[in-house]
Motif scaffolding. Sequence first.
Motif, PDB file in Angstrom:
ATOM      1  N   ALA A  50       0.666  -1.207  -0.093  1.00 33.34           N
ATOM      2  CA  ALA A  50       0.088   0.117  -0.020  1.00 33.34           C
ATOM      3  C   ALA A  50       0.935   1.259  -0.071  1.00 33.34           C
ATOM      4  N   PHE A  51       2.022   1.169   0.711  1.00 28.13           N
ATOM      5  CA  PHE A  51       2.783   2.519   0.962  1.00 28.13           C
ATOM      6  C   PHE A  51       4.254   2.406   0.509  1.00 28.13           C
ATOM      7  N   GLY A  52       4.498   1.240   0.188  1.00 28.39           N
ATOM      8  CA  GLY A  52       6.024   1.111  -0.080  1.00 28.39           C
ATOM      9  C   GLY A  52       6.897   0.977   1.332  1.00 28.39           C
ATOM     10  N   ASP A  53       8.221   1.295   1.322  1.00 28.06           N
ATOM     11  CA  ASP A  53       8.959   0.974   2.686  1.00 28.06           C
ATOM     12  C   ASP A  53       8.672   1.637   3.548  1.00 28.06           C
ATOM     13  N   LYS A  54       9.304   1.728   4.829  1.00 30.96           N
ATOM     14  CA  LYS A  54       8.984   2.738   5.999  1.00 30.96           C
ATOM     15  C   LYS A  54       9.264   4.144   5.574  1.00 30.96           C
ATOM     16  N   ARG A  55      10.483   4.609   4.853  1.00 30.67           N
ATOM     17  CA  ARG A  55      10.804   5.730   4.352  1.00 30.67           C
ATOM     18  C   ARG A  55       9.377   6.433   3.679  1.00 30.67           C
ATOM     19  N   ASP A  56       8.954   5.735   2.648  1.00 33.94           N
ATOM     20  CA  ASP A  56       7.782   5.999   1.993  1.00 33.94           C
ATOM     21  C   ASP A  56       6.671   6.331   2.547  1.00 33.94           C
ATOM     22  N   LEU A  57       6.566   5.433   3.721  1.00 35.13           N
ATOM     23  CA  LEU A  57       5.341   5.737   4.392  1.00 35.13           C
ATOM     24  C   LEU A  57       5.465   7.060   5.393  1.00 35.13           C
ATOM     25  N   TYR A  58       6.694   7.117   5.955  1.00 36.74           N
ATOM     26  CA  TYR A  58       6.992   8.310   6.607  1.00 36.74           C
ATOM     27  C   TYR A  58       6.718   9.591   5.910  1.00 36.74           C
ATOM     28  N   LEU A  59       7.261   9.784   4.624  1.00 38.77           N
ATOM     29  CA  LEU A  59       7.103  10.935   3.776  1.00 38.77           C
ATOM     30  C   LEU A  59       5.538  11.169   3.403  1.00 38.77           C
ATOM     31  N   GLU A  60       4.933  10.227   3.268  1.00 39.63           N
ATOM     32  CA  GLU A  60       3.552  10.197   3.110  1.00 39.63           C
ATOM     33  C   GLU A  60       2.772  10.773   4.348  1.00 39.63           C
ATOM     34  N   ALA A  61       3.128  10.271   5.407  1.00 41.87           N
ATOM     35  CA  ALA A  61       2.579  10.696   6.756  1.00 41.87           C
ATOM     36  C   ALA A  61       2.772  12.213   6.810  1.00 41.87           C
ATOM     37  N   VAL A  62       4.069  12.811   6.660  1.00 41.97           N
ATOM     38  CA  VAL A  62       4.605  13.972   6.619  1.00 41.97           C
ATOM     39  C   VAL A  62       3.587  15.015   5.882  1.00 41.97           C
ATOM     40  N   LYS A  63       3.726  14.493   4.634  1.00 47.58           N
ATOM     41  CA  LYS A  63       2.499  15.160   3.620  1.00 47.58           C
ATOM     42  C   LYS A  63       1.191  15.370   4.366  1.00 47.58           C
ATOM     43  N   LEU A  64       0.636  14.302   4.954  1.00 47.75           N
ATOM     44  CA  LEU A  64      -0.572  14.470   5.352  1.00 47.75           C
ATOM     45  C   LEU A  64      -0.531  15.317   6.574  1.00 47.75           C
ATOM     46  N   TYR A  65       0.558  15.423   7.586  1.00 48.79           N
ATOM     47  CA  TYR A  65       0.454  16.277   8.514  1.00 48.79           C
ATOM     48  C   TYR A  65       0.270  17.546   8.086  1.00 48.79           C
ATOM     49  N   TRP A  66       1.264  17.921   6.939  1.00 50.10           N
ATOM     50  CA  TRP A  66       1.023  19.260   6.435  1.00 50.10           C
ATOM     51  C   TRP A  66      -0.184  19.670   5.879  1.00 50.10           C
ATOM     52  N   ARG A  67      -0.647  18.812   5.198  1.00 56.36           N
ATOM     53  CA  ARG A  67      -2.156  18.918   4.503  1.00 56.36           C
ATOM     54  C   ARG A  67      -3.047  19.482   5.669  1.00 56.36           C
ATOM     55  N   GLN A  68      -2.988  18.765   6.595  1.00 52.64           N
ATOM     56  CA  GLN A  68      -4.092  19.252   7.805  1.00 52.64           C
ATOM     57  C   GLN A  68      -3.770  20.460   8.523  1.00 52.64           C
ATOM     58  N   TYR A  69      -2.435  20.759   8.933  1.00 53.65           N
ATOM     59  CA  TYR A  69      -1.835  21.862   9.173  1.00 53.65           C
ATOM     60  C   TYR A  69      -2.120  23.179   8.385  1.00 53.65           C
ATOM     61  N   GLU A  70      -2.087  22.995   7.099  1.00 50.97           N
ATOM     62  CA  GLU A  70      -2.173  24.132   6.232  1.00 50.97           C
ATOM     63  C   GLU A  70      -3.569  24.426   6.234  1.00 50.97           C
ATOM     64  N   VAL A  71      -4.584  23.766   6.062  1.00 50.81           N
ATOM     65  CA  VAL A  71      -6.022  24.060   6.206  1.00 50.81           C
ATOM     66  C   VAL A  71      -6.178  24.872   7.529  1.00 50.81           C
ATOM     67  N   GLU A  72      -5.931  24.317   8.785  1.00 54.51           N
ATOM     68  CA  GLU A  72      -6.161  25.132   9.543  1.00 54.51           C
ATOM     69  C   GLU A  72      -5.512  26.579   9.978  1.00 54.51           C
TER      70      GLU A  72
END
Length: 199
Positions: A50-72
């Motif tokens: 679904a996500f690739g390796d741990k690093r890929d998953l981490y980078l996707e999580a970081v992008k999600l974090y920013w998307r949520q924060y940017e809206v706020e």
Amino acid sequence: MARTGRPRAFDKDEKLAAALNLFWSRGYAATSVQDLVDALGVERGSIYAAFGDKRDLYLEAVKLYWRQYEVELETAMRSVPLLPALRWALTNPVHLEQFATDLGVPQGCLMGNTSAELLPRDTDAQVIVAHSYQRFVDIVSDALQLAQERGEVVDTAPASAQAQMLLFFVQGFSLVSRAGPDKALSLAAVDAAIDSLRV
């Protein structure tokens, strides 16, 4: 007839949010793939598929974090008057206990944590972090420009420079807050930063 494989039996967005909480709580290096398997309740092979390796998953999580924060952040920066909203943006690291989960309490700003843990050696992470920092400056600068025009904020420096100062402040504050300084002193520092912008 060719076999299409078994459909994924979990909500990818839900698992990404769970991975975000885990990484935010523990950091990248301290989170193992087995930790992710346990926290997400998904087999290792399914995580990779679904996500690739741990690093890929981490980078996707970081992008999600920013998307949520940017809206706020964008919502907050439309506030009039602006200074109380800026105070909210700067005090986020002090109020992170609001995000407590079964996985633990997030530690500081995930963008700042990523900067400290992965930069400059990870160029993909560097691009993500640099983009988020620039978006912070752009969003806050636009709001400060309007506040200057309303006479709410001092105009002794360009709004872009004020926004850059606030980025430095909030990222430094986020890292320092991880050491657990006195909360009242931390909030007093935020108030001093806000007062420096007040007309």
